[in-house]
Write a protein that holds these residues in place. Sequence first.
Motif, PDB file in Angstrom:
ATOM      1  N   MET A 137      13.629 -20.813  -4.560  1.00  0.00           N
ATOM      2  CA  MET A 137      13.528 -19.367  -4.797  1.00  0.00           C
ATOM      3  C   MET A 137      13.973 -18.661  -3.485  1.00  0.00           C
ATOM      4  SD  MET A 137      12.663 -19.167  -7.932  1.00  0.00           S
ATOM      5  CE  MET A 137      11.725 -17.535  -8.422  1.00  0.00           C
ATOM      6  N   ARG A 138      14.822 -17.583  -3.335  1.00  0.00           N
ATOM      7  CA  ARG A 138      15.055 -16.888  -2.213  1.00  0.00           C
ATOM      8  C   ARG A 138      14.648 -15.468  -2.551  1.00  0.00           C
ATOM      9  NH1 ARG A 138      19.629 -14.230  -1.491  1.00  0.00           N
ATOM     10  NH2 ARG A 138      20.823 -15.486  -3.205  1.00  0.00           N
ATOM     11  N   ALA A 139      14.156 -14.882  -1.542  1.00  0.00           N
ATOM     12  CA  ALA A 139      13.675 -13.488  -1.729  1.00  0.00           C
ATOM     13  C   ALA A 139      15.250 -12.441  -1.639  1.00  0.00           C
ATOM     14  CB  ALA A 139      12.841 -13.100  -0.401  1.00  0.00           C
ATOM     15  N   VAL A 140      14.834 -11.384  -2.437  1.00  0.00           N
ATOM     16  CA  VAL A 140      15.859 -10.497  -2.317  1.00  0.00           C
ATOM     17  C   VAL A 140      15.305  -9.162  -1.880  1.00  0.00           C
ATOM     18  CG1 VAL A 140      17.314  -8.914  -4.119  1.00  0.00           C
ATOM     19  CG2 VAL A 140      16.537 -11.157  -4.858  1.00  0.00           C
ATOM     20  N   PRO A 141      15.922  -8.984  -0.666  1.00  0.00           N
ATOM     21  CA  PRO A 141      15.207  -7.686   0.274  1.00  0.00           C
ATOM     22  C   PRO A 141      15.372  -6.309  -0.509  1.00  0.00           C
ATOM     23  CG  PRO A 141      17.130  -8.689   1.118  1.00  0.00           C
ATOM     24  CD  PRO A 141      16.991  -9.400   0.069  1.00  0.00           C
ATOM     25  N   PRO A 142      14.446  -5.518  -0.325  1.00  0.00           N
ATOM     26  CA  PRO A 142      13.312  -5.607   0.919  1.00  0.00           C
ATOM     27  C   PRO A 142      12.249  -5.826  -0.037  1.00  0.00           C
ATOM     28  CG  PRO A 142      13.807  -3.326  -0.104  1.00  0.00           C
ATOM     29  CD  PRO A 142      15.164  -4.168  -0.701  1.00  0.00           C
ATOM     30  N   ALA A 143      11.181  -6.082   0.710  1.00  0.00           N
ATOM     31  CA  ALA A 143       9.829  -6.109   0.334  1.00  0.00           C
ATOM     32  C   ALA A 143       9.230  -4.828   0.022  1.00  0.00           C
ATOM     33  CB  ALA A 143       8.935  -7.129   1.186  1.00  0.00           C
ATOM     34  N   LEU A 144       8.786  -4.292  -1.145  1.00  0.00           N
ATOM     35  CA  LEU A 144       8.369  -3.131  -1.527  1.00  0.00           C
ATOM     36  C   LEU A 144       6.731  -2.913  -1.403  1.00  0.00           C
ATOM     37  CD1 LEU A 144      10.485  -2.986  -4.501  1.00  0.00           C
ATOM     38  CD2 LEU A 144      10.883  -1.818  -2.273  1.00  0.00           C
ATOM     39  N   PRO A 145       6.136  -1.904  -0.616  1.00  0.00           N
ATOM     40  CA  PRO A 145       4.698  -1.871  -0.641  1.00  0.00           C
ATOM     41  C   PRO A 145       4.275  -1.341  -1.811  1.00  0.00           C
ATOM     42  CG  PRO A 145       5.778  -0.223   0.713  1.00  0.00           C
ATOM     43  CD  PRO A 145       6.917  -1.109   0.255  1.00  0.00           C
ATOM     44  N   VAL A 146       3.065  -1.873  -2.268  1.00  0.00           N
ATOM     45  CA  VAL A 146       2.395  -0.855  -3.404  1.00  0.00           C
ATOM     46  C   VAL A 146       1.759   0.109  -2.851  1.00  0.00           C
ATOM     47  CG1 VAL A 146       0.520  -1.497  -5.133  1.00  0.00           C
ATOM     48  CG2 VAL A 146       1.892  -3.310  -4.556  1.00  0.00           C
ATOM     49  N   THR A 147       2.268   1.183  -3.535  1.00  0.00           N
ATOM     50  CA  THR A 147       1.502   2.787  -2.990  1.00  0.00           C
ATOM     51  C   THR A 147       0.746   3.182  -3.921  1.00  0.00           C
ATOM     52  OG1 THR A 147       3.641   3.619  -3.693  1.00  0.00           O
ATOM     53  CG2 THR A 147       3.234   3.124  -1.474  1.00  0.00           C
ATOM     54  N   ARG A 148       0.800   2.847  -5.348  1.00  0.00           N
ATOM     55  CA  ARG A 148      -0.182   3.156  -6.396  1.00  0.00           C
ATOM     56  C   ARG A 148      -0.515   2.209  -7.485  1.00  0.00           C
ATOM     57  NH1 ARG A 148       0.649   8.222  -9.815  1.00  0.00           N
ATOM     58  NH2 ARG A 148       1.498   9.354  -8.069  1.00  0.00           N
ATOM     59  N   LEU A 149      -1.816   2.040  -7.680  1.00  0.00           N
ATOM     60  CA  LEU A 149      -2.058   1.318  -8.781  1.00  0.00           C
ATOM     61  C   LEU A 149      -2.836   1.996 -10.031  1.00  0.00           C
ATOM     62  CD1 LEU A 149      -3.989  -1.534  -6.972  1.00  0.00           C
ATOM     63  CD2 LEU A 149      -1.912  -2.032  -8.028  1.00  0.00           C
ATOM     64  N   ALA A 150      -2.738   1.301 -11.179  1.00  0.00           N
ATOM     65  CA  ALA A 150      -3.220   2.345 -12.323  1.00  0.00           C
ATOM     66  C   ALA A 150      -4.748   2.341 -11.806  1.00  0.00           C
ATOM     67  CB  ALA A 150      -2.838   1.484 -13.846  1.00  0.00           C
ATOM     68  N   ASP A 151      -5.617   3.494 -12.506  1.00  0.00           N
ATOM     69  CA  ASP A 151      -6.905   3.632 -12.451  1.00  0.00           C
ATOM     70  C   ASP A 151      -7.734   2.491 -12.907  1.00  0.00           C
ATOM     71  OD1 ASP A 151      -6.488   6.203 -11.431  1.00  0.00           O
ATOM     72  OD2 ASP A 151      -6.631   7.087 -13.548  1.00  0.00           O
ATOM     73  N   GLY A 152      -8.332   1.965 -11.956  1.00  0.00           N
ATOM     74  CA  GLY A 152      -9.490   0.895 -12.634  1.00  0.00           C
ATOM     75  C   GLY A 152      -8.591  -0.489 -12.518  1.00  0.00           C
ATOM     76  N   ALA A 153      -7.319  -0.618 -11.988  1.00  0.00           N
ATOM     77  CA  ALA A 153      -6.709  -1.842 -12.059  1.00  0.00           C
ATOM     78  C   ALA A 153      -6.223  -2.221 -10.710  1.00  0.00           C
ATOM     79  CB  ALA A 153      -5.074  -1.717 -12.835  1.00  0.00           C
ATOM     80  N   ASP A 154      -7.264  -2.750 -10.010  1.00  0.00           N
ATOM     81  CA  ASP A 154      -7.107  -3.329  -8.578  1.00  0.00           C
ATOM     82  C   ASP A 154      -6.345  -4.673  -8.382  1.00  0.00           C
ATOM     83  OD1 ASP A 154      -9.223  -4.813  -9.364  1.00  0.00           O
ATOM     84  OD2 ASP A 154     -10.491  -4.194  -7.693  1.00  0.00           O
ATOM     85  N   GLY A 155      -6.549  -5.377  -9.480  1.00  0.00           N
ATOM     86  CA  GLY A 155      -5.759  -6.629  -9.298  1.00  0.00           C
ATOM     87  C   GLY A 155      -6.437  -7.671  -8.623  1.00  0.00           C
ATOM     88  N   ALA A 156      -7.772  -7.229  -8.214  1.00  0.00           N
ATOM     89  CA  ALA A 156      -8.674  -8.225  -7.420  1.00  0.00           C
ATOM     90  C   ALA A 156      -8.620  -9.727  -8.210  1.00  0.00           C
ATOM     91  CB  ALA A 156      -9.793  -7.628  -6.880  1.00  0.00           C
ATOM     92  N   ASP A 157      -8.971  -9.623  -9.189  1.00  0.00           N
ATOM     93  CA  ASP A 157      -9.578 -10.839  -9.990  1.00  0.00           C
ATOM     94  C   ASP A 157      -8.434 -11.060 -11.267  1.00  0.00           C
ATOM     95  OD1 ASP A 157     -11.568 -11.436  -8.576  1.00  0.00           O
ATOM     96  OD2 ASP A 157     -12.825  -9.996  -9.642  1.00  0.00           O
ATOM     97  N   GLY A 158      -7.844  -9.986 -11.755  1.00  0.00           N
ATOM     98  CA  GLY A 158      -7.098 -10.106 -12.866  1.00  0.00           C
ATOM     99  C   GLY A 158      -5.682  -9.624 -12.890  1.00  0.00           C
ATOM    100  N   ASP A 159      -5.173  -9.114 -13.712  1.00  0.00           N
ATOM    101  CA  ASP A 159      -3.932  -8.398 -13.896  1.00  0.00           C
ATOM    102  C   ASP A 159      -3.722  -7.188 -13.041  1.00  0.00           C
ATOM    103  OD1 ASP A 159      -3.333 -10.484 -15.510  1.00  0.00           O
ATOM    104  OD2 ASP A 159      -2.967  -9.218 -17.232  1.00  0.00           O
ATOM    105  N   ALA A 160      -2.779  -7.059 -12.157  1.00  0.00           N
ATOM    106  CA  ALA A 160      -2.557  -5.832 -11.448  1.00  0.00           C
ATOM    107  C   ALA A 160      -1.392  -4.931 -12.210  1.00  0.00           C
ATOM    108  CB  ALA A 160      -1.974  -6.202  -9.977  1.00  0.00           C
ATOM    109  N   THR A 161      -1.879  -3.698 -12.364  1.00  0.00           N
ATOM    110  CA  THR A 161      -0.940  -2.752 -13.040  1.00  0.00           C
ATOM    111  C   THR A 161      -0.593  -1.738 -11.798  1.00  0.00           C
ATOM    112  OG1 THR A 161      -2.308  -3.054 -15.196  1.00  0.00           O
ATOM    113  CG2 THR A 161      -0.496  -1.309 -14.950  1.00  0.00           C
ATOM    114  N   VAL A 162       0.807  -1.811 -11.773  1.00  0.00           N
ATOM    115  CA  VAL A 162       1.489  -1.244 -10.649  1.00  0.00           C
ATOM    116  C   VAL A 162       2.075   0.048 -11.134  1.00  0.00           C
ATOM    117  CG1 VAL A 162       2.943  -1.454  -8.476  1.00  0.00           C
ATOM    118  CG2 VAL A 162       1.517  -3.354  -9.382  1.00  0.00           C
TER     119      VAL A 162
END
Length: 178
Positions: free
Chosen positions: A2-27
């Motif tokens: 696999m090769r990266a396709v630039p750029p890397a994008l920062p996550v600036t908002r997650l859905a309420d209550g979806a921090d993704g720490a243990d499960g799915d992240a809703t970005v």
Amino acid sequence: GMRAVPPALPVTRLADGADGADGDATVERLAGAPAWSKLMEVFKEAPLEDQLELRSHRAVVRVRTPDGTQSRVRMLRRLPNSEVVCIPGAGVCLGSTVQLLVRHRGVAEENLRLLPERIALERAMSPSPWLGCLVFADRARGQHFTAGRDAAAAAAALPQDLSAVAGGFCRGQLGMSP
């Protein structure tokens, strides 16, 4: 492979209550823009070869923690009728970066070429006899990226004195799998 396709994008908002720490992240937002729109912008700016690969496979991303200490590769999916993307089991938090990945023959061949050297380096650096786990999902899988069938297994020919190797073989390599 696999090769990266630039750029890397920062996550600036997650859905309420979806921090993704243990499960799915809703970005909801990447780099301040709606997540799906931002990913489509990156897709449209990618070289045609990358666009064709991305269209023919499920979307895959690399997620890096804000401190850069952890990197995970995950599938990506868009939530229906929205600009929100879901990254299953990714451990995403604000400030993490998300980057599209594309399958690439040159990277796959280079990874296989370097595998014996990497094994030797791991053996020299680790006190444990375990180096990892090899999984060959299908002898023919990925053959369009390499010199042909069994290329991954041949590249991973391990030294005779290696004391412990774990591996998983599927789709008939050691007999029919259930």
